[in-house]
Motif scaffolding. Sequence first.
Motif, PDB file in Angstrom:
ATOM      1  N   GLN A   1    -112.140 -21.903 -56.264  1.00  0.00           N
ATOM      2  CA  GLN A   1    -113.012 -20.931 -55.598  1.00  0.00           C
ATOM      3  C   GLN A   1    -111.888 -19.986 -54.792  1.00  0.00           C
ATOM      4  O   GLN A   1    -111.897 -18.789 -54.923  1.00  0.00           O
ATOM      5  CB  GLN A   1    -114.036 -21.438 -54.641  1.00  0.00           C
ATOM      6  N   MET A   2    -110.843 -20.491 -54.128  1.00  0.00           N
ATOM      7  CA  MET A   2    -110.011 -19.781 -53.467  1.00  0.00           C
ATOM      8  C   MET A   2    -108.929 -18.988 -54.047  1.00  0.00           C
ATOM      9  O   MET A   2    -108.488 -18.063 -53.616  1.00  0.00           O
ATOM     10  CB  MET A   2    -109.375 -20.597 -52.401  1.00  0.00           C
ATOM     11  N   LEU A   3    -108.523 -19.792 -55.324  1.00  0.00           N
ATOM     12  CA  LEU A   3    -107.611 -19.215 -56.008  1.00  0.00           C
ATOM     13  C   LEU A   3    -107.778 -18.087 -57.251  1.00  0.00           C
ATOM     14  O   LEU A   3    -107.064 -17.263 -57.464  1.00  0.00           O
ATOM     15  CB  LEU A   3    -106.568 -20.193 -56.746  1.00  0.00           C
ATOM     16  N   LEU A   4    -109.021 -18.165 -57.841  1.00  0.00           N
ATOM     17  CA  LEU A   4    -109.506 -17.277 -58.837  1.00  0.00           C
ATOM     18  C   LEU A   4    -109.938 -15.991 -58.216  1.00  0.00           C
ATOM     19  O   LEU A   4    -110.265 -15.838 -56.927  1.00  0.00           O
ATOM     20  CB  LEU A   4    -110.704 -17.882 -59.529  1.00  0.00           C
ATOM     21  N   ASP A   5    -109.504 -15.003 -58.948  1.00  0.00           N
ATOM     22  CA  ASP A   5    -109.893 -13.584 -58.727  1.00  0.00           C
ATOM     23  C   ASP A   5    -111.436 -13.619 -58.590  1.00  0.00           C
ATOM     24  O   ASP A   5    -112.051 -13.794 -59.986  1.00  0.00           O
ATOM     25  CB  ASP A   5    -109.280 -12.769 -59.712  1.00  0.00           C
ATOM     26  N   PRO A   6    -112.007 -13.104 -57.760  1.00  0.00           N
ATOM     27  CA  PRO A   6    -113.475 -12.737 -57.761  1.00  0.00           C
ATOM     28  C   PRO A   6    -114.068 -11.901 -58.966  1.00  0.00           C
ATOM     29  O   PRO A   6    -115.422 -12.114 -59.268  1.00  0.00           O
ATOM     30  CB  PRO A   6    -113.837 -12.345 -56.338  1.00  0.00           C
TER      31      PRO A   6
ATOM     32  N   LEU B   1    -118.258 -18.675 -62.856  1.00  0.00           N
ATOM     33  CA  LEU B   1    -118.799 -19.880 -63.184  1.00  0.00           C
ATOM     34  C   LEU B   1    -118.620 -20.827 -61.927  1.00  0.00           C
ATOM     35  O   LEU B   1    -119.135 -21.955 -62.092  1.00  0.00           O
ATOM     36  CB  LEU B   1    -118.038 -20.045 -64.386  1.00  0.00           C
ATOM     37  N   THR B   2    -118.021 -20.616 -61.081  1.00  0.00           N
ATOM     38  CA  THR B   2    -117.980 -21.465 -59.891  1.00  0.00           C
ATOM     39  C   THR B   2    -119.125 -21.456 -58.871  1.00  0.00           C
ATOM     40  O   THR B   2    -119.830 -20.232 -58.819  1.00  0.00           O
ATOM     41  CB  THR B   2    -116.704 -20.936 -59.045  1.00  0.00           C
ATOM     42  N   PRO B   3    -119.611 -22.502 -58.359  1.00  0.00           N
ATOM     43  CA  PRO B   3    -120.719 -22.440 -57.638  1.00  0.00           C
ATOM     44  C   PRO B   3    -120.958 -21.448 -56.405  1.00  0.00           C
ATOM     45  O   PRO B   3    -121.973 -21.181 -56.121  1.00  0.00           O
ATOM     46  CB  PRO B   3    -120.908 -24.150 -57.132  1.00  0.00           C
ATOM     47  N   PHE B   4    -119.909 -21.176 -55.749  1.00  0.00           N
ATOM     48  CA  PHE B   4    -119.870 -20.471 -54.442  1.00  0.00           C
ATOM     49  C   PHE B   4    -119.357 -19.227 -54.508  1.00  0.00           C
ATOM     50  O   PHE B   4    -119.060 -18.519 -53.637  1.00  0.00           O
ATOM     51  CB  PHE B   4    -119.235 -21.266 -53.547  1.00  0.00           C
ATOM     52  N   TRP B   5    -119.395 -18.340 -55.803  1.00  0.00           N
ATOM     53  CA  TRP B   5    -119.083 -17.190 -56.035  1.00  0.00           C
ATOM     54  C   TRP B   5    -120.173 -16.307 -55.587  1.00  0.00           C
ATOM     55  O   TRP B   5    -119.466 -15.132 -54.958  1.00  0.00           O
ATOM     56  CB  TRP B   5    -119.286 -16.944 -57.759  1.00  0.00           C
ATOM     57  N   SER B   6    -121.185 -16.541 -55.110  1.00  0.00           N
ATOM     58  CA  SER B   6    -122.199 -15.625 -54.411  1.00  0.00           C
ATOM     59  C   SER B   6    -121.687 -15.370 -53.049  1.00  0.00           C
ATOM     60  O   SER B   6    -121.916 -14.306 -52.741  1.00  0.00           O
ATOM     61  CB  SER B   6    -123.581 -16.241 -54.383  1.00  0.00           C
ATOM     62  N   SER B   7    -121.085 -16.362 -52.497  1.00  0.00           N
ATOM     63  CA  SER B   7    -120.974 -15.887 -51.100  1.00  0.00           C
ATOM     64  C   SER B   7    -119.496 -15.186 -50.886  1.00  0.00           C
ATOM     65  O   SER B   7    -119.659 -14.067 -49.923  1.00  0.00           O
ATOM     66  CB  SER B   7    -120.382 -17.259 -50.340  1.00  0.00           C
ATOM     67  N   ARG B   8    -118.838 -14.939 -51.798  1.00  0.00           N
ATOM     68  CA  ARG B   8    -117.623 -13.891 -51.808  1.00  0.00           C
ATOM     69  C   ARG B   8    -118.176 -12.568 -52.091  1.00  0.00           C
ATOM     70  O   ARG B   8    -117.791 -11.793 -51.531  1.00  0.00           O
ATOM     71  CB  ARG B   8    -116.602 -14.399 -52.911  1.00  0.00           C
ATOM     72  N   GLU B   9    -119.243 -12.587 -53.204  1.00  0.00           N
ATOM     73  CA  GLU B   9    -119.784 -11.085 -53.408  1.00  0.00           C
ATOM     74  C   GLU B   9    -120.504 -10.516 -52.178  1.00  0.00           C
ATOM     75  O   GLU B   9    -120.529  -9.564 -51.929  1.00  0.00           O
ATOM     76  CB  GLU B   9    -120.838 -11.419 -54.528  1.00  0.00           C
ATOM     77  N   ILE B  10    -121.224 -11.534 -51.387  1.00  0.00           N
ATOM     78  CA  ILE B  10    -122.086 -11.005 -50.276  1.00  0.00           C
ATOM     79  C   ILE B  10    -121.054 -10.788 -49.204  1.00  0.00           C
ATOM     80  O   ILE B  10    -121.346  -9.797 -48.410  1.00  0.00           O
ATOM     81  CB  ILE B  10    -123.324 -12.098 -50.028  1.00  0.00           C
ATOM     82  N   ALA B  11    -120.099 -11.405 -49.014  1.00  0.00           N
ATOM     83  CA  ALA B  11    -119.137 -11.265 -48.021  1.00  0.00           C
ATOM     84  C   ALA B  11    -118.414  -9.863 -48.240  1.00  0.00           C
ATOM     85  O   ALA B  11    -118.097  -9.311 -47.372  1.00  0.00           O
ATOM     86  CB  ALA B  11    -118.063 -12.513 -47.899  1.00  0.00           C
ATOM     87  N   THR B  12    -118.122  -9.661 -49.425  1.00  0.00           N
ATOM     88  CA  THR B  12    -117.520  -8.096 -49.810  1.00  0.00           C
ATOM     89  C   THR B  12    -118.311  -7.227 -49.217  1.00  0.00           C
ATOM     90  O   THR B  12    -118.109  -6.120 -48.458  1.00  0.00           O
ATOM     91  CB  THR B  12    -117.275  -8.218 -51.154  1.00  0.00           C
ATOM     92  N   TRP B  13    -119.894  -7.139 -49.584  1.00  0.00           N
ATOM     93  CA  TRP B  13    -120.815  -6.457 -49.019  1.00  0.00           C
ATOM     94  C   TRP B  13    -120.743  -6.288 -47.438  1.00  0.00           C
ATOM     95  O   TRP B  13    -120.977  -5.242 -46.998  1.00  0.00           O
ATOM     96  CB  TRP B  13    -122.006  -6.599 -49.790  1.00  0.00           C
ATOM     97  N   ALA B  14    -120.673  -7.280 -46.860  1.00  0.00           N
ATOM     98  CA  ALA B  14    -120.859  -7.443 -45.393  1.00  0.00           C
ATOM     99  C   ALA B  14    -119.765  -6.909 -44.602  1.00  0.00           C
ATOM    100  O   ALA B  14    -119.622  -6.497 -43.356  1.00  0.00           O
ATOM    101  CB  ALA B  14    -121.293  -8.754 -45.199  1.00  0.00           C
ATOM    102  N   VAL B  15    -118.503  -7.154 -45.372  1.00  0.00           N
ATOM    103  CA  VAL B  15    -117.184  -6.885 -44.750  1.00  0.00           C
ATOM    104  C   VAL B  15    -116.599  -5.499 -44.873  1.00  0.00           C
ATOM    105  O   VAL B  15    -116.228  -4.719 -44.073  1.00  0.00           O
ATOM    106  CB  VAL B  15    -116.108  -8.013 -44.967  1.00  0.00           C
ATOM    107  N   ASP B  16    -116.684  -5.388 -46.169  1.00  0.00           N
ATOM    108  CA  ASP B  16    -116.190  -3.847 -46.777  1.00  0.00           C
ATOM    109  C   ASP B  16    -116.912  -2.756 -46.828  1.00  0.00           C
ATOM    110  O   ASP B  16    -116.611  -1.646 -47.157  1.00  0.00           O
ATOM    111  CB  ASP B  16    -115.703  -4.195 -48.000  1.00  0.00           C
ATOM    112  N   HIS B  17    -118.458  -2.996 -46.547  1.00  0.00           N
ATOM    113  CA  HIS B  17    -119.597  -2.061 -46.538  1.00  0.00           C
ATOM    114  C   HIS B  17    -119.692  -1.318 -48.031  1.00  0.00           C
ATOM    115  O   HIS B  17    -119.669  -0.059 -47.911  1.00  0.00           O
ATOM    116  CB  HIS B  17    -119.129  -0.909 -45.500  1.00  0.00           C
TER     117      HIS B  17
END
Length: 230
Positions: free
Chosen positions: A158-163, A170-186
């Motif tokens: 999850q940490m090494l793959l390009d989001p 296909l990784t289980p926690f990909w959703s958190s990176r997408e939502i974090a991008t919305w929350a951090v980068d606006h």
Amino acid sequence: MRRLVTVAEMTLRELARRRGVLLLLLLMPLVFWMIRRDTYVGQSIRALLLGISWAVSTAALFATSAARELEPRLRLAGYRPHHLYLGRMLGLWALGLAVSVPFFLLTVFDAANLRYAGIAVAMLCCVAVAAPFGMLIGALLPRELEGTLLLLTVVAMQMLLDPASPGARLTPFWSSREIATWAVDHTDGGYLNRGLLHATLVTVLLIVTVAGVFGVRLRRRRHLHHAPLT
């Protein structure tokens, strides 16, 4: 409903006896946060979310492994398979929420100019996915060491793959990176919508898979042996 609450309480009591697990629950996300804190704030948020996912998944793995010897007795006492896996899942979700609260407050006081509601949603998605994910690994891999290594492999991927890559979805926690991008980068709301959709689909898929695995395993009465016909 009463039996679900009873199993949830049993799960929390079992984890409370394992103080090392509780320490890990608090230490791992904090370490992930501190490692990335001096760099870009988005990296520290994403690392924190992965730390929460790792901690809750590990707790779910340990809880599932520890309950193997108790489950046949509960089945004989009248508990159905769904009482056991849903009750344990409720307990783990409650534990995950309790662990997430101080880390959410940490982001509020230590990081500025974020969509804090998005951070909270990302943490909720991590907890929602991590509990059934850890339970599934615990059901399929009875040895805690093997399950822990598998969890570590998933988090590393999850940490090494390009989001943005197809494999990351296909990784289980990909959703958190997408939502974090919305929350951090606006960014636009597409990141939030994709993250919520991914978390919902993965959580439902994991719950259904856990139900199937536990349903088959708990219906096997290994303590009963058929006498040969003479």
